[in-house]
Scaffold this motif. Structure first.
Motif, mmCIF file in Angstrom:
data_model
loop_
_atom_site.group_PDB
_atom_site.id
_atom_site.type_symbol
_atom_site.label_atom_id
_atom_site.label_comp_id
_atom_site.label_asym_id
_atom_site.label_seq_id
_atom_site.Cartn_x
_atom_site.Cartn_y
_atom_site.Cartn_z
ATOM 1 N N ASN A 117 0.824 -1.214 0.000
ATOM 2 C CA ASN A 117 0.000 0.000 0.000
ATOM 3 C C ASN A 117 0.854 1.258 0.000
ATOM 4 O OD1 ASN A 117 -2.431 1.531 0.182
ATOM 5 N ND2 ASN A 117 -2.074 1.779 2.371
ATOM 6 N N LEU A 118 1.915 1.248 0.832
ATOM 7 C CA LEU A 118 2.806 2.415 0.889
ATOM 8 C C LEU A 118 3.525 2.618 -0.443
ATOM 9 C CD1 LEU A 118 4.381 2.002 4.451
ATOM 10 C CD2 LEU A 118 2.748 3.746 3.704
ATOM 11 N N GLN A 119 3.963 1.529 -1.040
ATOM 12 C CA GLN A 119 4.650 1.635 -2.334
ATOM 13 C C GLN A 119 3.718 2.203 -3.406
ATOM 14 O OE1 GLN A 119 5.924 -2.430 -2.722
ATOM 15 N NE2 GLN A 119 8.020 -1.979 -2.004
ATOM 16 N N ASN A 120 2.451 1.775 -3.363
ATOM 17 C CA ASN A 120 1.472 2.288 -4.334
ATOM 18 C C ASN A 120 1.245 3.784 -4.136
ATOM 19 O OD1 ASN A 120 1.140 -0.233 -5.466
ATOM 20 N ND2 ASN A 120 -0.626 -0.769 -4.199
ATOM 21 N N GLN A 121 1.179 4.215 -2.860
ATOM 22 C CA GLN A 121 0.972 5.642 -2.581
ATOM 23 C C GLN A 121 2.157 6.477 -3.062
ATOM 24 O OE1 GLN A 121 -0.398 6.729 1.362
ATOM 25 N NE2 GLN A 121 -1.371 4.727 1.653
ATOM 26 N N VAL A 122 3.368 5.980 -2.815
ATOM 27 C CA VAL A 122 4.568 6.699 -3.266
ATOM 28 C C VAL A 122 4.584 6.803 -4.789
ATOM 29 C CG1 VAL A 122 7.084 6.599 -3.430
ATOM 30 C CG2 VAL A 122 5.952 6.124 -1.245
ATOM 31 N N ALA A 123 4.240 5.710 -5.457
ATOM 32 C CA ALA A 123 4.220 5.720 -6.924
ATOM 33 C C ALA A 123 3.194 6.712 -7.446
ATOM 34 C CB ALA A 123 3.912 4.312 -7.441
ATOM 35 N N ALA A 124 2.014 6.786 -6.774
ATOM 36 C CA ALA A 124 0.968 7.722 -7.194
ATOM 37 C C ALA A 124 1.426 9.166 -7.009
ATOM 38 C CB ALA A 124 -0.319 7.460 -6.406
ATOM 39 N N LEU A 125 2.105 9.424 -5.876
ATOM 40 C CA LEU A 125 2.605 10.783 -5.630
ATOM 41 C C LEU A 125 3.662 11.175 -6.654
ATOM 42 C CD1 LEU A 125 2.874 10.756 -1.718
ATOM 43 C CD2 LEU A 125 1.262 12.071 -3.105
ATOM 44 N N GLN A 126 4.513 10.231 -7.022
ATOM 45 C CA GLN A 126 5.526 10.524 -8.034
ATOM 46 C C GLN A 126 4.881 10.840 -9.385
ATOM 47 O OE1 GLN A 126 7.871 6.935 -7.721
ATOM 48 N NE2 GLN A 126 9.412 7.912 -6.398
ATOM 49 N N ASP A 127 3.830 10.099 -9.714
ATOM 50 C CA ASP A 127 3.110 10.365 -10.969
ATOM 51 C C ASP A 127 2.475 11.746 -10.943
ATOM 52 O OD1 ASP A 127 3.803 7.899 -11.947
ATOM 53 O OD2 ASP A 127 1.918 6.923 -11.350
#
Length: 317
Positions: free
Chosen positions: A36-46
């Motif tokens: 979940n944390l990795q997905n959130q970080v990826a979304a923020l980077q996008d």
């Protein structure tokens, strides 16, 4: 009876069970939580990349608009100030050199002559200079013919003297069109330079028909209010004495403590004194020149992009 070894074994079993439960629980949770944390970080980077792309696109569009305004500026202001003269007053250290250069170039395109550039350092409006300044303004050091109006306000005295020697009286004045004595202008400016009240950016400064006071940002420090008041008094005196004056600044100058904001907040002042709030852009520099032309017809306005501001004034035919 239950002996001590039984209690010890029981306690050890309980602690082992708790530890095992923590390990098992953590192992089970680590996967979903980490994912979940990795997905959130990826979304923020996008999102960050998208915002960077949008910012770049907006900057590119803004640069194109600025280039267009620079290209059409000379045509828009052409001959609007033919055979007129303009004094530039730089009222803040924050005014970019590009703004001064841009306004100067457009004034030339409008057919006007820049009679000189005066800069107002930190000493202008500083209460610490008041005693020495008042002594000069009311003493025998002033050149013949320069007599300040009677006032207990040193700022008003200074504004009155500078208006007498820096602008040509406009229509409606008893001595309309009479150019102040150049030697008196030079004498007063030299005296005020010694008091560190102003300085000259050009080798010579001559009286002009109009005045443009360039500013940026807000005043700071213990004497900020006094300095702003003194500059407003100067702009008002130059406007009243000559054919018109314009205060040109940036959006920050509209805020509390800014020169443009101080004028716009005072209805009687804003009714007779034009202001620009985007002079750091090509459009604002065009507005500055056209506002001067409008001042020549007795029309004042608050131009720019700030709240309540009017669009670029229409060129006077």
């Amino acid at each position: 009876m239950i002996d001590f070894r039984y209690h010890l074994v029981s306690l050890i079993a309980v602690f082992l069970a708790v530890a095992l439960g923590i390990v098992i629980g953590t192992t089970q949770l680590n996967g979903p939580v980490l994912t979940n944390l990795q997905n959130q970080v990826a979304a923020l980077q996008d999102d960050k990349r998208l915002l960077e792309d949008e910012t770049q696109e907006l900057q590119t569009a803004l640069d194109r608009v600025g280039s267009f305004e620079q290209a059409v500026g000379p045509a828009l202001v052409a001959d609007t100030l033919a055979e007129r003269s303009v004094l530039l007053v730089v009222g803040s250290e924050e005014v970019p050199a590009e703004t001064v250069e841009g306004v100067t170039a457009l004034l030339a395109d409008a057919g006007a002559t820049v009679s000189g550039t005066v800069r107002l350092p930190a000493g202008f409006g500083d209460p610490a200079n008041e005693a020495a300044l008042r002594s000069y303004l009311t003493g025998p050091g002033l050149p013949p013919g320069v007599t300040p109006a009677e006032s207990d306000d040193t700022g008003e005295l200074l504004a009155d003297v500078l208006a007498d020697v820096l602008v040509v009286p406009g229509t409606g004045s008893e001595d309309a069109g009479v150019v102040p004595d150049p030697s008196a202008t030079a004498s007063v400016l030299a005296g005020l330079e010694e008091l560190e009240v102003l300085s000259r950016d050009t080798s010579s400064v001559a009286p002009a028909d109009f005045a443009v006071l360039l500013t940026a940002g807000t005043a700071s420090g213990d004497d900020a209010e006094e300095r702003t008041t003194a500059i407003v008094q100067l702009a008002t005196a130059l406007d009243a004495r000559g054919s018109g004056a314009v205060i040109a600044g940036d959006l920050a100058a509209v805020e509390d403590g800014g020169l443009v904001g101080a004028v716009r907040a005072d209805r009687p002042l804003s009714d007779g004194l034009s202001t620009i709030d985007n002079a750091d852009t090509p459009a604002g520099q065009i507005s500055t020149v056209l506002a001067l032309a409008a001042e020549a017809t007795g029309t004042s306005g608050q131009y720019g992009i700030g709240e309540g501001a009017q669009p670029v004034p229409t060129p006077v035919p």
